[in-house]
Design a protein around this motif. Structure first.
Motif, PDB file in Angstrom:
ATOM      1  N   ASP A  39       0.848  -1.186   0.000  1.00 39.01           N
ATOM      2  CA  ASP A  39       0.000   0.000   0.000  1.00 39.01           C
ATOM      3  C   ASP A  39       0.888   1.241   0.000  1.00 39.01           C
ATOM      4  N   ARG A  40       0.927   1.970  -1.117  1.00 39.92           N
ATOM      5  CA  ARG A  40       1.698   3.197  -1.285  1.00 39.92           C
ATOM      6  C   ARG A  40       3.203   2.972  -1.330  1.00 39.92           C
ATOM      7  N   PHE A  41       3.618   1.759  -1.724  1.00 39.95           N
ATOM      8  CA  PHE A  41       5.030   1.500  -2.005  1.00 39.95           C
ATOM      9  C   PHE A  41       5.147   0.233  -2.848  1.00 39.95           C
ATOM     10  N   VAL A  42       6.285   0.092  -3.506  1.00 38.40           N
ATOM     11  CA  VAL A  42       6.559  -1.110  -4.293  1.00 38.40           C
ATOM     12  C   VAL A  42       7.942  -1.628  -3.928  1.00 38.40           C
ATOM     13  N   VAL A  43       8.140  -2.936  -4.139  1.00 38.97           N
ATOM     14  CA  VAL A  43       9.441  -3.576  -3.966  1.00 38.97           C
ATOM     15  C   VAL A  43       9.866  -4.111  -5.328  1.00 38.97           C
ATOM     16  N   CYS A  44      11.011  -3.655  -5.818  1.00 36.79           N
ATOM     17  CA  CYS A  44      11.531  -4.075  -7.116  1.00 36.79           C
ATOM     18  C   CYS A  44      12.830  -4.846  -6.909  1.00 36.79           C
ATOM     19  N   THR A  45      13.190  -5.676  -7.888  1.00 38.22           N
ATOM     20  CA  THR A  45      14.416  -6.461  -7.805  1.00 38.22           C
ATOM     21  C   THR A  45      15.231  -6.275  -9.065  1.00 38.22           C
ATOM     22  N   PHE A  46      16.485  -5.861  -8.897  1.00 40.01           N
ATOM     23  CA  PHE A  46      17.413  -5.771 -10.016  1.00 40.01           C
ATOM     24  C   PHE A  46      18.262  -7.035 -10.034  1.00 40.01           C
TER      25      PHE A  46
END
Length: 382
Positions: free
Chosen positions: A261-268
């Motif tokens: 909720d109101r943020f994202v988690v990304c993976t490089f």
């Protein structure tokens, strides 16, 4: 449906395609809304947008070296606070041995990113073996404990409102980045059966960021079965297959792994560089106009950042332009390698983050000045 104000227009010397075919002697800067999902304009400058000579005031890029935190915590709720707001909390947990109690987070879903070590996680739902590179998502109020066969270092990302969800993958379909079938779930296996005993067990419960303890005369991880679609999941960064474009540098949002909720988690993860001669091959300069950006560096060669090593965190709060360091800019169109060699976790938050005690104690004070290193002249594709 609401529409954004304005129409796509071009003024002066500009590239027709973003991140490719830059006008000779220019630097591109993206001004965007809603974290790369909203309207955007690309500016073309004579000077690098990060070519500052000094920085004063509280707003600035920051970096924290969490490897300097040598204190261990028996309980994950005692882990050092790194960054936080009303929707997400980041903690750094160093657990050299097995937990002698159960943990239960009543404040939100817990996403455990295992930076180092290995062990076995036992929870209401069963048993999961875990190792470096694993994400383990535990739904709110799941009871769990960890037996470490090697000392564990983990980044804990708590979603304090709502639930963790998978991103909408749009045109590329549900099986892109990773197939949901790749998400492992706990098993009621022999290891889970063997951990059950009748001795006294404590459950430490976190609610409103305060800890309560409930004691049982038996091990409450004693399920004999379960069914449903609310369940912990595990996936390793090695099993993530990044979206790629040969002729266009994709924004970080293309690498979203989980949505809170109101943020994202990304993976490089490692990927080939763009092969188009006129395409940028490093992250483009852009403004932080709606989101704070955080990157935790897990492993590899972090090509867009200088003097960064595994276990460090960079924090770029909303309100200024940032981009690759000067060393990376020298390879904007002709990198020396065929692709990236990095693993990193990025958290983008819609609301401003506060700096926790663990971050404050490990800050690299010279980070804002690191862009002052003499770098490349403006480049454009031939």
């Amino acid at each position: 449906m609401r529409k954004y104000i304005g129409l796509p227009r071009i003024e002066g010397r500009a590239a027709r395609q973003a991140h490719a075919g830059l006008p000779e002697g220019t630097w591109e800067r993206e001004l965007g809304k809603e974290g790369f999902f909203g309207p955007a304009t690309h500016m073309y400058h004579r000077h690098a947008p990060t070519g500052w000579t000094s920085w004063e005031g509280p707003l600035k890029p920051r970096a924290f070296d969490l490897t300097r935190l040598d204190e261990t915590q028996a309980c994950p709720f005692e882990a050092g606070e790194v960054l936080f707001n009303g929707h997400v909390r980041l903690r750094h947990w160093r657990a050299p041995r097995s937990m002698d109690h159960l943990a239960r987070n009543g404040d939100g879903d817990e996403l455990i990113f295992v930076h180092a070590g290995r062990g076995d996680l036992y929870c209401d739902y069963g048993h999961l073996a875990i190792e470096a590179g694993d994400y383990v998502m535990l739904p709110r109020s799941t009871m769990w404990r960890l037996e470490a066969s090697e000392p564990i270092v983990a980044l804990l990302i708590e979603c304090t409102n709502g639930s963790y969800l998978l991103p909408d993958k749009g045109l590329v379909g549900d099986h892109a980045i990773f197939d949901p079938a790749m998400l492992d779930t706990p098993h009621l296996d022999e290891a889970f059966e063997a951990q059950r005993d009748e001795r006294e067990w404590r459950v430490r419960i976190k609610r409103r960021n305060a800890i309560s303890t409930v004691t049982y005369p038996f091990n409450p991880l004693d399920a004999v079965g379960w069914k449903g679609d609310l369940v912990p999941v595990r996936i390793n960064v090695r099993d993530i297959r990044p979206l790629m474009s040969h002729r266009y540098h994709l924004p970080p949002s293309a690498h979203t792994t989980f949505v809170g909720d109101r943020f994202v988690v990304c993976t490089f993860v490692p990927r080939p560089f763009e092969s188009g001669e006129d395409a940028l091959k490093v992250p483009f300069f852009h403004n932080n106009d709606d989101y704070d950006e955080v990157i935790f560096y897990h492993d590899g060669d972090f090509f867009s950042r200088d003097n960064i090593h595994p276990g460090m965190v960079t924090f770029h709060p909303c309100g200024f332009t940032h981009g690759p360091h000067p060393k990376a800019l020298k390879n904007a169109f002709t990198p020396k390698k065929s692709g990236t060699e990095e693993y990193a976790v990025m958290i983008d938050t819609r609301d401003a983050l506060e700096i926790g005690s663990a971050a404050a104690a490990t800050e690299f004070e010279g980070y804002a000045r690191s862009w002052q290193t003499p770098g490349a002249e403006p480049q454009a594709a031939e």
